[in-house]
Scaffold this motif. Structure first.
Motif: not given
Length: 262
Positions: A68-71, A102-103, A184-190
């Motif tokens: 996630t962008m928060e992570y 997010a930051f 994949v993790a970044l695509l899912n987060g976006m």
């Protein structure tokens, strides 16, 4: 200084160089801290410049199926604590702009101001989420090089591609070495990121938009709408740039950010 650290067990690579008011450069999707090499080499003459490989890209590790962008913002916060930076300017390119927002929402007291460089506060549309799902399918079919060879030229204005052919090839190489799980993790987060328009309307932090008039990802109509919606924002319009203004029009971008940092 280049260094690896562990953030909750996940390795994070970062670079810290220069002196002066701190500026943190956050790269976009498929990129790494290397994308800023030339830009940072000039910015560090006047500022302390910190850049990192966001978890999932470059030399940093992956943590789960969705970043996630928060992570990602928490990872940036961790690095700032580690290097002793109390306040800084965040400059986020594309996906890095989503992390910047997010930051700013979570850690406003750590910022002097921030820059959305070819980025917006808008969430993914249904169409965009569907496109990300199609890209995930390609990644899982081991077609990362195809994605890299498609996306890298698209990031530059059409009439700049010949002039920046070497930069495009470097981007292709950078994009293609990312691990499948990280992409994949970044695509899912976006896909699941928040609509940040309400936050942007309410924040007391100064912020700046930088848009390219030949951007293949953010239309002029969208850029103009955001400029009109947020009259408090500083604005730089790059007339001869696509989505990579810090490469395509590096001098004017550098001068604008140096002035904004103050």
């Amino acid at each position: 200084m280049e260094k690896f650290v562990l953030f909750g067990g996940t390795p994070i690579f970062y670079i810290d160089e220069g002196k002066g008011a701190p500026v943190v450069l956050l790269h976009g999707y498929l990129e790494s801290s290397l994308i800023w090499d030339d830009f940072a080499s000039n910015l560090k003459k006047t500022n302390r410049v910190i850049r990192l490989d966001l978890p999932g890209h470059g030399l940093s590790g992956v943590n789960g199926e969705a970043h996630t962008m928060e992570y990602l913002a928490d990872a940036v916060h961790y690095i700032l604590d580690l290097v002793g930076v109390e306040k800084c300017t965040l400059v986020g390119h594309s996906m890095g702009g989503y992390v910047t927002l997010a930051f700013a929402q979570k850690y406003a007291s750590r910022l002097n101001n921030f820059v959305l460089f070819h980025s917006t506060p808008n969430p993914d549309t249904e169409e965009k989420r569907a496109n990300r799902d199609r890209e995930i399918a390609l990644v899982e079919e081991d077609k990362i090089e195809l994605i890299a060879r498609t996306n890298a030229p698209m990031a530059f204005a059409r009439d700049n591609r010949k002039r920046f052919a070497n930069a495009i090839e470097e981007c292709i190489e950078m994009y293609a070495i990312n691990e499948k799980e990280g992409i994949v993790a970044l695509l899912n987060g976006m896909k699941i990121r928040q609509d940040m328009n309400e936050f942007l309307a309410s924040t007391a932090l100064p912020f700046m938009f930088i848009f390219g008039r030949k951007d293949n990802y953010i239309s002029n109509e969208m850029a103009d709408l955001l400029i009109a919606k947020y009259p408090q924002a500083a604005v730089l319009l790059l007339e001869n740039s696509g989505h990579m203004g810090f490469i395509e029009e590096s001098k004017v971008s550098l001068e604008a950010i140096q002035k904004f940092v103050g």
